[in-house]
Design a protein around this motif. Structure first.
Motif, mmCIF file in Angstrom:
data_model
loop_
_atom_site.group_PDB
_atom_site.id
_atom_site.type_symbol
_atom_site.label_atom_id
_atom_site.label_comp_id
_atom_site.label_asym_id
_atom_site.label_seq_id
_atom_site.Cartn_x
_atom_site.Cartn_y
_atom_site.Cartn_z
ATOM 1 N N THR A 130 12.890 -2.684 2.260
ATOM 2 C CA THR A 130 11.478 -2.776 1.886
ATOM 3 C C THR A 130 10.580 -2.436 3.068
ATOM 4 O O THR A 130 9.604 -1.685 2.940
ATOM 5 N N PRO B 152 3.473 -2.900 1.678
ATOM 6 C CA PRO B 152 4.116 -3.299 0.417
ATOM 7 C C PRO B 152 3.149 -4.113 -0.428
ATOM 8 O O PRO B 152 2.120 -4.595 0.064
ATOM 9 N N SER B 153 3.482 -4.271 -1.690
ATOM 10 C CA SER B 153 2.646 -5.091 -2.575
ATOM 11 C C SER B 153 2.639 -6.534 -2.085
ATOM 12 O O SER B 153 3.486 -6.949 -1.279
ATOM 13 N N THR C 271 3.428 -9.187 -3.602
ATOM 14 C CA THR C 271 4.660 -9.897 -3.986
ATOM 15 C C THR C 271 5.788 -9.600 -3.005
ATOM 16 O O THR C 271 6.510 -10.509 -2.571
ATOM 17 N N LYS C 272 5.922 -8.308 -2.641
ATOM 18 C CA LYS C 272 6.972 -7.935 -1.701
ATOM 19 C C LYS C 272 6.698 -8.498 -0.308
ATOM 20 O O LYS C 272 7.626 -8.907 0.396
ATOM 21 N N ALA D 183 7.748 -11.986 -0.343
ATOM 22 C CA ALA D 183 9.203 -12.079 -0.327
ATOM 23 C C ALA D 183 9.756 -11.857 1.076
ATOM 24 O O ALA D 183 10.681 -12.551 1.511
ATOM 25 N N LEU E 253 12.448 -9.150 -4.601
ATOM 26 C CA LEU E 253 12.379 -7.762 -4.134
ATOM 27 C C LEU E 253 13.073 -6.802 -5.086
ATOM 28 O O LEU E 253 12.723 -5.615 -5.160
ATOM 29 N N THR E 254 14.071 -7.284 -5.810
ATOM 30 C CA THR E 254 14.834 -6.398 -6.698
ATOM 31 C C THR E 254 14.329 -6.427 -8.141
ATOM 32 O O THR E 254 14.861 -5.713 -8.989
ATOM 33 N N LYS F 54 8.782 -3.510 -10.906
ATOM 34 C CA LYS F 54 7.367 -3.593 -10.572
ATOM 35 C C LYS F 54 6.589 -4.154 -11.755
ATOM 36 O O LYS F 54 6.897 -3.912 -12.901
#
Length: 311
Positions: free
Chosen positions: A115, A126-127, A129-130, A133, A292-293, A296
């Motif tokens: 990521t 990254p977003s 959320t990412k 994470a 992460l997995t 989206k």
């Protein structure tokens, strides 16, 4: 539930459980023999690589055409030495100097590094959320290493170094062969990668001797060595096979049981003990990788809208 989907779920869960089990088995083998990481890997990589290549050959798959193209086989050798051999060696050493659970968790951090790598490559943050994470994963590493106190580091320097190398190795192992796998198939690349990695290590590992290996192993420890190789190879084949019935996202999320299995087996079988914050760190790492997995949000919303339109 469709039969094919049920089969895919059984395959990925069994494969992930076998890989989670292999860590404690390797730890047990080191505790009961004088086997070195290098000697173990020579045997493991050569046997597993040859098994996969022979299976493909007998299935009438083309496994030799890649050697007709210099650019392709050069990339294959880089993957075999730095990816396959490098990642495996770091993982095995991490088990030897720390324990199976710690090594498995460091390996499991690969998606976090990927990521970060993708964000740097695309020059785009990254977003949210990412990002969250990644932060949770870093917090998990801190708890895993320190058990909640920087003055009470639980892992040795070697354990930390080989843990980080494991994380880097499995990241490279994932990213580098993408174009090779698209052209030649996963099993061909992994089979050659294992075999070449084993041959390279055999050449440069001057301490390796089949006679010495035979003296080191008893019937029980040799049986364990074969079981480790068999379970590791079966784990890989089950993972690849499950992709026929499940999405890559689903298999990635379901594979999160690997460190959980490793932890349960280590506690019950090897009498390993972990601090409360170390267990919390492990939970943070697993949660971070699951997030992460996951698909989206935009894709999920699009699918949801289409579903509403159907009804």
């Amino acid at each position: 539930m469709k039969t094919s989907r049920r089969l895919g779920l059984i395959m990925i869960l069994t494969g992930a459980a076998l890989w989670g089990l292999s860590g404690p088995m390797i730890q047990w083998l080191f505790e009961h023999t004088g086997l070195t990481s290098g000697n173990f890997l020579v045997v493991r990589l050569l046997i597993a690589g040859l098994t996969i290549l022979c299976f493909l050959f007998l299935s009438k798959k083309d496994i030799f055409s890649i050697w007709k193209l210099p650019k392709q086989w050069m990339q294959l050798i880089i993957f075999a030495v730095l990816g396959m051999l490098g990642a495996q060696y770091a993982f095995i050493e991490a088990i030897r100097v720390s324990n199976a659970v710690t090594a498995t968790l460091f390996q499991f951090l690969g998606p976090v590094l990927i990521t970060i790598y993708v964000a740097i490559q695309n020059r785009k943050w990254p977003s949210s959320t990412k990002m969250m994470a990644v932060i949770v994963a870093i917090l998990g590493i801190y708890f895993l290493i320190t058990n909640g106190s920087i003055e009470n580091v639980m892992l040795s320097k070697q354990g930390i170094v080989f843990g980080i190398l494991t994380m880097l190795g499995f990241t490279f192992y994932t990213l580098h062969p993408v174009s090779l796998i698209k052209r030649w198939g996963t099993m061909v690349i992994i089979g050659w990668g294992m075999f070449i990695g084993g041959v390279v290590l055999f050449i440069f590992n001057r301490q390796f001797s089949f006679h010495q290996l035979a003296k080191t192993l008893t019937v029980g420890t040799f049986s364990m060595l074969m079981l480790i190789i068999l379970s590791g190879t079966a784990s890989f084949l089950l993972y690849i096979g499950s992709l026929k019935y499940l999405s890559a996202t689903e298999t990635s999320i379901l594979s999160s049981i690997e460190p959980l299995v490793a932890a349960i087996i280590s506690i019950v079988w090897l009498n390993e003990s972990f601090g409360l914050f170390q267990l919390l760190g492990g939970a943070c790492i697993i949660a971070a990788v699951v997030f992460l997995t996951m698909p989206k949000r935009e894709k999920f919303e699009t699918k949801f809208e289409k579903t509403k339109q159907v009804f």
